[in-house]
Design a protein around this motif. Sequence first.
Motif, PDB file in Angstrom:
ATOM      1  N   LYS A 146       0.858  -1.180   0.000  1.00 54.00           N
ATOM      2  CA  LYS A 146       0.000   0.000   0.000  1.00 54.00           C
ATOM      3  C   LYS A 146       0.891   1.225   0.000  1.00 54.00           C
ATOM      4  CE  LYS A 146      -3.722   2.324   2.519  1.00 54.00           C
ATOM      5  NZ  LYS A 146      -4.592   2.295   3.709  1.00 54.00           N
ATOM      6  N   ASN A 147       0.766   2.035  -1.055  1.00 55.76           N
ATOM      7  CA  ASN A 147       1.602   3.245  -1.186  1.00 55.76           C
ATOM      8  C   ASN A 147       3.089   2.899  -1.037  1.00 55.76           C
ATOM      9  OD1 ASN A 147      -0.743   4.815  -1.420  1.00 55.76           O
ATOM     10  ND2 ASN A 147      -0.873   5.079   0.803  1.00 55.76           N
ATOM     11  N   SER A 148       3.494   1.845  -1.750  1.00 57.69           N
ATOM     12  CA  SER A 148       4.890   1.382  -1.765  1.00 57.69           C
ATOM     13  C   SER A 148       5.370   0.845  -0.432  1.00 57.69           C
ATOM     14  CB  SER A 148       5.827   2.517  -2.226  1.00 57.69           C
ATOM     15  OG  SER A 148       5.476   2.937  -3.527  1.00 57.69           O
ATOM     16  N   SER A 149       4.449   0.610   0.513  1.00 59.58           N
ATOM     17  CA  SER A 149       4.816   0.042   1.809  1.00 59.58           C
ATOM     18  C   SER A 149       4.189  -1.341   1.960  1.00 59.58           C
ATOM     19  CB  SER A 149       4.325   0.948   2.947  1.00 59.58           C
ATOM     20  OG  SER A 149       4.948   2.203   2.885  1.00 59.58           O
ATOM     21  N   TRP A 150       4.861  -2.184   2.711  1.00 56.44           N
ATOM     22  CA  TRP A 150       4.349  -3.525   2.981  1.00 56.44           C
ATOM     23  C   TRP A 150       3.536  -3.488   4.262  1.00 56.44           C
ATOM     24  CZ3 TRP A 150       4.757  -7.684  -0.244  1.00 56.44           C
ATOM     25  CH2 TRP A 150       5.663  -7.567  -1.300  1.00 56.44           C
ATOM     26  N   ILE A 151       2.307  -3.964   4.191  1.00 60.57           N
ATOM     27  CA  ILE A 151       1.407  -3.960   5.339  1.00 60.57           C
ATOM     28  C   ILE A 151       0.983  -5.395   5.651  1.00 60.57           C
ATOM     29  CG2 ILE A 151      -0.737  -3.062   6.308  1.00 60.57           C
ATOM     30  CD1 ILE A 151       1.301  -0.904   5.637  1.00 60.57           C
ATOM     31  N   PRO A 152       1.189  -5.870   6.893  1.00 57.00           N
ATOM     32  CA  PRO A 152       0.694  -7.211   7.242  1.00 57.00           C
ATOM     33  C   PRO A 152      -0.822  -7.189   7.365  1.00 57.00           C
ATOM     34  CG  PRO A 152       1.679  -6.166   9.168  1.00 57.00           C
ATOM     35  CD  PRO A 152       1.922  -5.236   8.012  1.00 57.00           C
ATOM     36  N   VAL A 153      -1.488  -8.027   6.599  1.00 58.83           N
ATOM     37  CA  VAL A 153      -2.951  -8.038   6.611  1.00 58.83           C
ATOM     38  C   VAL A 153      -3.510  -9.318   7.238  1.00 58.83           C
ATOM     39  CG1 VAL A 153      -3.193  -6.480   4.640  1.00 58.83           C
ATOM     40  CG2 VAL A 153      -3.005  -8.940   4.240  1.00 58.83           C
ATOM     41  N   ARG A 154      -2.665 -10.334   7.395  1.00 61.86           N
ATOM     42  CA  ARG A 154      -3.089 -11.527   8.116  1.00 61.86           C
ATOM     43  C   ARG A 154      -1.988 -11.929   9.077  1.00 61.86           C
ATOM     44  NH1 ARG A 154      -4.731 -15.321   4.175  1.00 61.86           N
ATOM     45  NH2 ARG A 154      -2.840 -16.573   4.312  1.00 61.86           N
ATOM     46  N   TYR A 155      -2.286 -11.797  10.355  1.00 64.77           N
ATOM     47  CA  TYR A 155      -1.304 -12.103  11.386  1.00 64.77           C
ATOM     48  C   TYR A 155      -2.052 -12.399  12.692  1.00 64.77           C
ATOM     49  CZ  TYR A 155      -2.182  -7.237  12.701  1.00 64.77           C
ATOM     50  OH  TYR A 155      -2.785  -6.061  13.056  1.00 64.77           O
ATOM     51  N   HIS A 156      -1.331 -12.942  13.647  1.00 61.32           N
ATOM     52  CA  HIS A 156      -1.939 -13.263  14.932  1.00 61.32           C
ATOM     53  C   HIS A 156      -1.819 -12.048  15.858  1.00 61.32           C
ATOM     54  CE1 HIS A 156      -2.545 -17.443  13.878  1.00 61.32           C
ATOM     55  NE2 HIS A 156      -1.328 -17.457  13.380  1.00 61.32           N
ATOM     56  N   VAL A 157      -2.958 -11.578  16.326  1.00 62.85           N
ATOM     57  CA  VAL A 157      -2.970 -10.354  17.132  1.00 62.85           C
ATOM     58  C   VAL A 157      -2.525 -10.617  18.563  1.00 62.85           C
ATOM     59  CG1 VAL A 157      -4.756  -9.265  15.739  1.00 62.85           C
ATOM     60  CG2 VAL A 157      -5.418 -10.666  17.692  1.00 62.85           C
TER      61      VAL A 157
END
Length: 217
Positions: A146-157
């Motif tokens: 997203k906007n050239s950044s890596w965003i974790p979208v599935r992870y253990h909270v």
Amino acid sequence: MIVAAKIALRFVVGLLVFMAFAAMLVLGVNLTESGDEGPDEPQYPSGRALDLLELERQIINTTNKVRSDHGAGILSVDENISLIARNHSEDMTVYGMEHVIKGKDATDRALEAGYDCRAYRGGGVMSYGFRENLAEYPRIELFLTKNSSWIPVRYHVDERSMADEIVEGWMDSHEHRKALLNTHNKKIGVGASVVVVEDNGWYSERFFVTQNFSECD
């Protein structure tokens, strides 16, 4: 003349400021606010690292819940078994997820630690009765850009969600499920270890978990 001089002075000052700013950019000077961590420092998902002892506790709780749901009975926690399991998980961070490391299996490790448990099976048969399940799980499972950044979208909270998925994975495997639900089991110990690496600007935790069962009272 005075007005003209002031205008000329402002022009010179502005030119000097611009030149200084340009020089800072060329030299790579950090223009962000001062502090120990800049905005590009790696972060943990949900803002914190997972706690290993809490993860172990949640795995034991989930295991006992699953056993209870299947009529297999609740297991008591043995800290000596947890220590054996924890040491093996530490070794797995170096050697990978293996039941046998340095030529020693679960029973060998138990005996080496002084846990000499022989359970009576009936008919004059004795067994060490030491079972083992292993797991290797990453906390972050999926990134999106997203906007050239890596965003974790599935992870253990949290530790609970990680524990639930680990136990679910064991239940989906015939051999692991058989060990987890074995009605001869009386005690349980769980040990976890973690390797943390930087991944796409995030701290990515990879967990190694050992779950041991004993038939001894």
